[in-house]
Design an enzyme around this catalytic site. Structure first.
Site, PDB file in Angstrom:
ATOM      1  N   ASN A  10       2.336 -38.141  66.587  1.00  0.00           N
ATOM      2  CA  ASN A  10       3.749 -38.511  66.731  1.00  0.00           C
ATOM      3  C   ASN A  10       4.654 -37.291  66.905  1.00  0.00           C
ATOM      4  O   ASN A  10       4.685 -36.402  66.062  1.00  0.00           O
ATOM      5  CB  ASN A  10       4.177 -39.293  65.475  1.00  0.00           C
ATOM      6  CG  ASN A  10       5.250 -40.317  65.758  1.00  0.00           C
ATOM      7  OD1 ASN A  10       5.681 -40.484  66.897  1.00  0.00           O
ATOM      8  ND2 ASN A  10       5.686 -41.021  64.722  1.00  0.00           N
TER       9      ASN A  10
ATOM     10  N   HIS B 216       4.970 -53.118  55.139  1.00  0.00           N
ATOM     11  CA  HIS B 216       6.150 -52.288  54.854  1.00  0.00           C
ATOM     12  C   HIS B 216       7.387 -53.140  54.673  1.00  0.00           C
ATOM     13  O   HIS B 216       8.010 -53.527  55.660  1.00  0.00           O
ATOM     14  CB  HIS B 216       6.435 -51.379  56.042  1.00  0.00           C
ATOM     15  CG  HIS B 216       5.578 -50.171  56.101  1.00  0.00           C
ATOM     16  ND1 HIS B 216       6.075 -48.941  56.416  1.00  0.00           N
ATOM     17  CD2 HIS B 216       4.252 -49.999  55.885  1.00  0.00           C
ATOM     18  CE1 HIS B 216       5.087 -48.059  56.398  1.00  0.00           C
ATOM     19  NE2 HIS B 216       3.976 -48.674  56.095  1.00  0.00           N
TER      20      HIS B 216
ATOM     21  N   ARG C  42       4.497 -52.330  50.374  1.00  0.00           N
ATOM     22  CA  ARG C  42       5.225 -51.085  50.104  1.00  0.00           C
ATOM     23  C   ARG C  42       6.710 -51.398  50.116  1.00  0.00           C
ATOM     24  O   ARG C  42       7.189 -52.111  51.003  1.00  0.00           O
ATOM     25  CB  ARG C  42       4.879 -50.070  51.194  1.00  0.00           C
ATOM     26  CG  ARG C  42       5.496 -48.704  50.983  1.00  0.00           C
ATOM     27  CD  ARG C  42       5.206 -47.771  52.156  1.00  0.00           C
ATOM     28  NE  ARG C  42       6.367 -47.688  53.042  1.00  0.00           N
ATOM     29  CZ  ARG C  42       6.606 -46.669  53.871  1.00  0.00           C
ATOM     30  NH1 ARG C  42       5.762 -45.645  53.937  1.00  0.00           N
ATOM     31  NH2 ARG C  42       7.669 -46.661  54.640  1.00  0.00           N
TER      32      ARG C  42
ATOM     33  N   TYR D  95      14.236 -42.456  55.076  1.00  0.00           N
ATOM     34  CA  TYR D  95      12.917 -42.751  55.645  1.00  0.00           C
ATOM     35  C   TYR D  95      12.425 -44.122  55.146  1.00  0.00           C
ATOM     36  O   TYR D  95      12.775 -44.561  54.059  1.00  0.00           O
ATOM     37  CB  TYR D  95      11.908 -41.663  55.242  1.00  0.00           C
ATOM     38  CG  TYR D  95      11.603 -41.669  53.763  1.00  0.00           C
ATOM     39  CD1 TYR D  95      12.404 -40.998  52.870  1.00  0.00           C
ATOM     40  CD2 TYR D  95      10.526 -42.398  53.262  1.00  0.00           C
ATOM     41  CE1 TYR D  95      12.156 -41.038  51.513  1.00  0.00           C
ATOM     42  CE2 TYR D  95      10.258 -42.441  51.907  1.00  0.00           C
ATOM     43  CZ  TYR D  95      11.087 -41.765  51.031  1.00  0.00           C
ATOM     44  OH  TYR D  95      10.836 -41.818  49.692  1.00  0.00           O
TER      45      TYR D  95
ATOM     46  N   ASP E 168       6.483 -45.046  48.713  1.00  0.00           N
ATOM     47  CA  ASP E 168       6.245 -43.768  49.393  1.00  0.00           C
ATOM     48  C   ASP E 168       7.384 -42.805  49.079  1.00  0.00           C
ATOM     49  O   ASP E 168       8.549 -43.112  49.350  1.00  0.00           O
ATOM     50  CB  ASP E 168       6.150 -44.017  50.912  1.00  0.00           C
ATOM     51  CG  ASP E 168       5.612 -42.812  51.676  1.00  0.00           C
ATOM     52  OD1 ASP E 168       5.462 -41.733  51.073  1.00  0.00           O
ATOM     53  OD2 ASP E 168       5.339 -42.973  52.888  1.00  0.00           O
TER      54      ASP E 168
ATOM     55  N   HIS F 291       7.313 -39.702  50.313  1.00  0.00           N
ATOM     56  CA  HIS F 291       7.416 -38.956  51.573  1.00  0.00           C
ATOM     57  C   HIS F 291       7.672 -37.464  51.364  1.00  0.00           C
ATOM     58  O   HIS F 291       8.539 -36.871  52.027  1.00  0.00           O
ATOM     59  CB  HIS F 291       8.474 -39.603  52.485  1.00  0.00           C
ATOM     60  CG  HIS F 291       8.034 -39.735  53.907  1.00  0.00           C
ATOM     61  ND1 HIS F 291       8.287 -38.769  54.850  1.00  0.00           N
ATOM     62  CD2 HIS F 291       7.339 -40.707  54.543  1.00  0.00           C
ATOM     63  CE1 HIS F 291       7.778 -39.154  56.020  1.00  0.00           C
ATOM     64  NE2 HIS F 291       7.191 -40.324  55.853  1.00  0.00           N
TER      65      HIS F 291
ATOM     66  N   GLU G 178       3.118 -42.618  46.648  1.00  0.00           N
ATOM     67  CA  GLU G 178       2.545 -41.867  47.773  1.00  0.00           C
ATOM     68  C   GLU G 178       3.272 -40.551  48.005  1.00  0.00           C
ATOM     69  O   GLU G 178       4.502 -40.498  47.915  1.00  0.00           O
ATOM     70  CB  GLU G 178       2.643 -42.765  49.014  1.00  0.00           C
ATOM     71  CG  GLU G 178       2.146 -42.127  50.290  1.00  0.00           C
ATOM     72  CD  GLU G 178       2.275 -43.097  51.464  1.00  0.00           C
ATOM     73  OE1 GLU G 178       2.259 -44.337  51.230  1.00  0.00           O
ATOM     74  OE2 GLU G 178       2.417 -42.640  52.597  1.00  0.00           O
TER      75      GLU G 178
ATOM     76  N   GLU H 289      -1.789 -38.446  54.496  1.00  0.00           N
ATOM     77  CA  GLU H 289      -1.556 -38.903  55.871  1.00  0.00           C
ATOM     78  C   GLU H 289      -1.361 -37.752  56.841  1.00  0.00           C
ATOM     79  O   GLU H 289      -1.583 -37.921  58.035  1.00  0.00           O
ATOM     80  CB  GLU H 289      -0.382 -39.898  55.940  1.00  0.00           C
ATOM     81  CG  GLU H 289       0.973 -39.302  55.649  1.00  0.00           C
ATOM     82  CD  GLU H 289       2.086 -40.350  55.649  1.00  0.00           C
ATOM     83  OE1 GLU H 289       1.890 -41.413  55.051  1.00  0.00           O
ATOM     84  OE2 GLU H 289       3.127 -40.087  56.255  1.00  0.00           O
TER      85      GLU H 289
ATOM     86  N   ARG I 185      -5.568 -40.648  51.908  1.00  0.00           N
ATOM     87  CA  ARG I 185      -4.915 -41.378  53.005  1.00  0.00           C
ATOM     88  C   ARG I 185      -5.226 -40.850  54.400  1.00  0.00           C
ATOM     89  O   ARG I 185      -4.506 -41.135  55.346  1.00  0.00           O
ATOM     90  CB  ARG I 185      -3.397 -41.380  52.771  1.00  0.00           C
ATOM     91  CG  ARG I 185      -3.037 -42.398  51.720  1.00  0.00           C
ATOM     92  CD  ARG I 185      -1.576 -42.581  51.493  1.00  0.00           C
ATOM     93  NE  ARG I 185      -0.717 -42.597  52.648  1.00  0.00           N
ATOM     94  CZ  ARG I 185      -0.651 -43.585  53.548  1.00  0.00           C
ATOM     95  NH1 ARG I 185      -1.423 -44.646  53.418  1.00  0.00           N
ATOM     96  NH2 ARG I 185       0.165 -43.497  54.558  1.00  0.00           N
TER      97      ARG I 185
ATOM     98  N   HIS J 209      -3.810 -44.046  56.367  1.00  0.00           N
ATOM     99  CA  HIS J 209      -2.551 -44.141  57.109  1.00  0.00           C
ATOM    100  C   HIS J 209      -2.706 -45.159  58.239  1.00  0.00           C
ATOM    101  O   HIS J 209      -3.750 -45.218  58.881  1.00  0.00           O
ATOM    102  CB  HIS J 209      -2.260 -42.749  57.688  1.00  0.00           C
ATOM    103  CG  HIS J 209      -0.919 -42.587  58.298  1.00  0.00           C
ATOM    104  ND1 HIS J 209      -0.675 -41.639  59.276  1.00  0.00           N
ATOM    105  CD2 HIS J 209       0.256 -43.196  58.070  1.00  0.00           C
ATOM    106  CE1 HIS J 209       0.605 -41.689  59.613  1.00  0.00           C
ATOM    107  NE2 HIS J 209       1.190 -42.622  58.903  1.00  0.00           N
TER     108      HIS J 209
ATOM    109  N   ASP K 224       2.496 -45.457  64.710  1.00  0.00           N
ATOM    110  CA  ASP K 224       2.104 -44.344  65.581  1.00  0.00           C
ATOM    111  C   ASP K 224       0.582 -44.213  65.694  1.00  0.00           C
ATOM    112  O   ASP K 224       0.092 -43.375  66.441  1.00  0.00           O
ATOM    113  CB  ASP K 224       2.757 -43.013  65.158  1.00  0.00           C
ATOM    114  CG  ASP K 224       2.733 -42.735  63.662  1.00  0.00           C
ATOM    115  OD1 ASP K 224       3.150 -43.612  62.886  1.00  0.00           O
ATOM    116  OD2 ASP K 224       2.313 -41.640  63.288  1.00  0.00           O
TER     117      ASP K 224
ATOM    118  N   GLU L  63      -3.176 -49.201  55.229  1.00  0.00           N
ATOM    119  CA  GLU L  63      -1.791 -49.383  55.675  1.00  0.00           C
ATOM    120  C   GLU L  63      -1.800 -50.117  57.018  1.00  0.00           C
ATOM    121  O   GLU L  63      -2.636 -49.835  57.879  1.00  0.00           O
ATOM    122  CB  GLU L  63      -1.104 -48.017  55.833  1.00  0.00           C
ATOM    123  CG  GLU L  63       0.359 -48.122  56.250  1.00  0.00           C
ATOM    124  CD  GLU L  63       1.041 -46.763  56.389  1.00  0.00           C
ATOM    125  OE1 GLU L  63       0.344 -45.733  56.439  1.00  0.00           O
ATOM    126  OE2 GLU L  63       2.283 -46.744  56.442  1.00  0.00           O
TER     127      GLU L  63
ATOM    128  N   TRP M  32      10.670 -33.563  55.491  1.00  0.00           N
ATOM    129  CA  TRP M  32      10.920 -34.923  55.967  1.00  0.00           C
ATOM    130  C   TRP M  32       9.775 -35.798  55.585  1.00  0.00           C
ATOM    131  O   TRP M  32       9.180 -36.360  55.169  1.00  0.00           O
ATOM    132  CB  TRP M  32      11.110 -35.021  57.489  1.00  0.00           C
ATOM    133  CG  TRP M  32      11.520 -36.429  57.816  1.00  0.00           C
ATOM    134  CD1 TRP M  32      12.749 -36.990  57.646  1.00  0.00           C
ATOM    135  CD2 TRP M  32      10.656 -37.478  58.271  1.00  0.00           C
ATOM    136  NE1 TRP M  32      12.722 -38.307  57.973  1.00  0.00           N
ATOM    137  CE2 TRP M  32      11.441 -38.654  58.352  1.00  0.00           C
ATOM    138  CE3 TRP M  32       9.304 -37.557  58.596  1.00  0.00           C
ATOM    139  CZ2 TRP M  32      10.926 -39.875  58.760  1.00  0.00           C
ATOM    140  CZ3 TRP M  32       8.771 -38.765  59.003  1.00  0.00           C
ATOM    141  CH2 TRP M  32       9.581 -39.923  59.087  1.00  0.00           C
TER     142      TRP M  32
END
Ligand code: EZ4
Ligand code: CO
Length: 403
Positions: free
Chosen positions: A38, A123, A148, A160, A211, A213, A237, A263, A284, A313, A317, A340, A403
């Site tokens: 991605n 999600h 999630r 996010y 998550d 992130h 996560e 991930e 993951r 993951h 994407d 996921e 991020w």
């Protein structure tokens, strides 16, 4: 002996960008591998076209392990997401070919089913708590056993994990990176409350995931994990960036909330310490970003020795090609945890036609030989590549955050 006669890189954007490798043998058998990274798609496409495809022509497609070692050790320059995603595409396509030659679905080649289906998590998200609760109800109605939960943090637009409108959640949303504001303080004030609201409304008879992130320090993550213990999360996560694997010791000492990481990892070396010191509960890594079926199976086998379960993951994407590969692998490994899964937009299926099926919150592989995914190249040609980047995160003082 059959040989590889053609290998082509196909870049297409049905709903979002995907890079696919299609390998053809002298017997006319074809195999597909996902090579989507991605926001860095064309780097992998170029790596494959310029430096891998010329090495594949004339090789024996049956020798999957040898080809993996040849591409990994032969490059001299090891690991990294671009290299490992390219190797993954070759590996996945060769497993697809092996399955078609044998007339068997991939899971049979991997030792046969250890379970009927791979439990997935969906999600759920919301711009506020009420929207999140409605979305959880939607997933419960669809039969998901694991969900999630992410809600937009007040005062931080673009959080996010939050879907905008009715479509699927798609973080790579702009032709140049969108800059989003982040406040750790606001998040830590807000997140425990909405996760508690989910348990209050829906109870404990489903798996709840969250998550982080990569947004917290180990100290902050330990504190959050401890606050969430009574909510009995399935996992927390990516509580902190994981380049520093030993930092997870501190989180472990602080909390019994289960932890999932991996991930963004692309090799067994990125998670060796996390696994062998039992610093995580779920690994993951995905087939597409961690060197394909051959290498991810090795990681899963290592994890099994340490009672670490899998939780690959599977955001949008990852194309239906790697999702199919993941489901075949998931149903064969003894230490499977969860998969996921975010459904692709309908337009993605104009190009990719997978045969796995979602039933009772689990993905079931089909009995079609190989991966069981077809690609319509004519349709693919109608969706040219569009540059799309993941966002960048900044703190209130303007400095860049994870991020
Ligand atoms: O942000 O796949 O758990 N899932 C995630 C994903 C990632 C994207 C990045 O490309 O964190 O949504
Ligand atoms: Co994640």
């Amino acid at each position: 002996m059959a040989t590889i006669t053609d290998a082509r890189v196909i870049v297409t954007s049905p709903g979002r960008n995907f890079v696919t490798l299609k390998i053809t043998t002298s017997d006319g058998v074809t195999g597909l591998g996902d090579a989507t990274l991605n926001g860095r798609e064309l780097a992998v496409a170029g790596y494959l076209r310029d430096h891998v495809v010329p090495l594949l022509i004339g090789r024996d497609p049956a020798r999957i392990e040898d080809t993996w070692q040849y591409l990994y050790k032969g490059a001299y320059w090891r690991r990294g997401p671009v290299t490992m995603t390219a190797i993954a595409a070759v590996d996945t396509a060769l497993w697809d070919i092996k399955g078609k030659v044998a007339g068997l679905p991939l899971y049979e080649l991997l030792g046969g089913k250890a379970r009927e289906g791979a439990m997935v998590y969906g999600h759920a998200s919301g711009g506020d708590v009420a929207e999140l609760l409605d979305d959880i109800a939607r997933f419960r109605d669809l039969g998901y056993q694991a969900i999630r939960a992410q809600a937009a943090v007040p005062g931080t637009p673009g959080s996010y994990g939050v879907r905008h409108g009715r479509g699927v959640y798609e973080p790579a949303n702009a032709s140049l990176p969108d800059e989003q504001m982040w406040s750790t303080e606001a998040y830590l004030d807000f997140a425990p409350g909405y996760l508690a609201a989910v348990r209050e409304r829906f109870g404990f008879h489903f798996h709840l995931l969250h998550d982080v992130h990569h947004r917290l320090t180990p100290t902050e993550a330990g504190r959050l994990g401890r606050r969430l213990e009574d909510l009995r999360l399935f996992w927390m996560e990516d509580p902190t960036p994981a380049e520093l694997q030993e930092s997870f010791r501190q989180i472990r000492q602080a909390t019994t909330t289960p932890i999932a990481v991996g991930e963004v990892f692309n090799s067994i070396w990125d998670c060796q310490q996390l696994i062998t010191e039992r610093l995580i509960d779920y690994i993951r890594v995905s087939v597409v970003h961690a060197g394909g079926i051959t290498h991810v199976r090795r990681i899963f086998n290592l994890a099994e020795l340490y009672q670490v379960r899998t939780g690959s993951h599977g955001a949008t994407d990852l194309s239906p090609v790697s999702m199919a590969a993941a489901v075949h692998l998931d149903v064969t490994v003894p230490n499977f945890g969860v998969q996921e899964y975010m459904e692709h937009e309908p337009v993605t299926h104009e190009v990719f036609r997978p045969t796995y099926e979602l039933r009772d919150g689990a993905l079931h592989p089909s009995t079609a030989p190989g991966l069981g995914v077809e690609m319509d190249e004519e349709a693919a040609a109608h969706f040219p590549y569009e540059p799309k980047y993941l966002p960048v995160s900044r703190r209130a003082d303007g400095s860049v955050h994870d991020w």
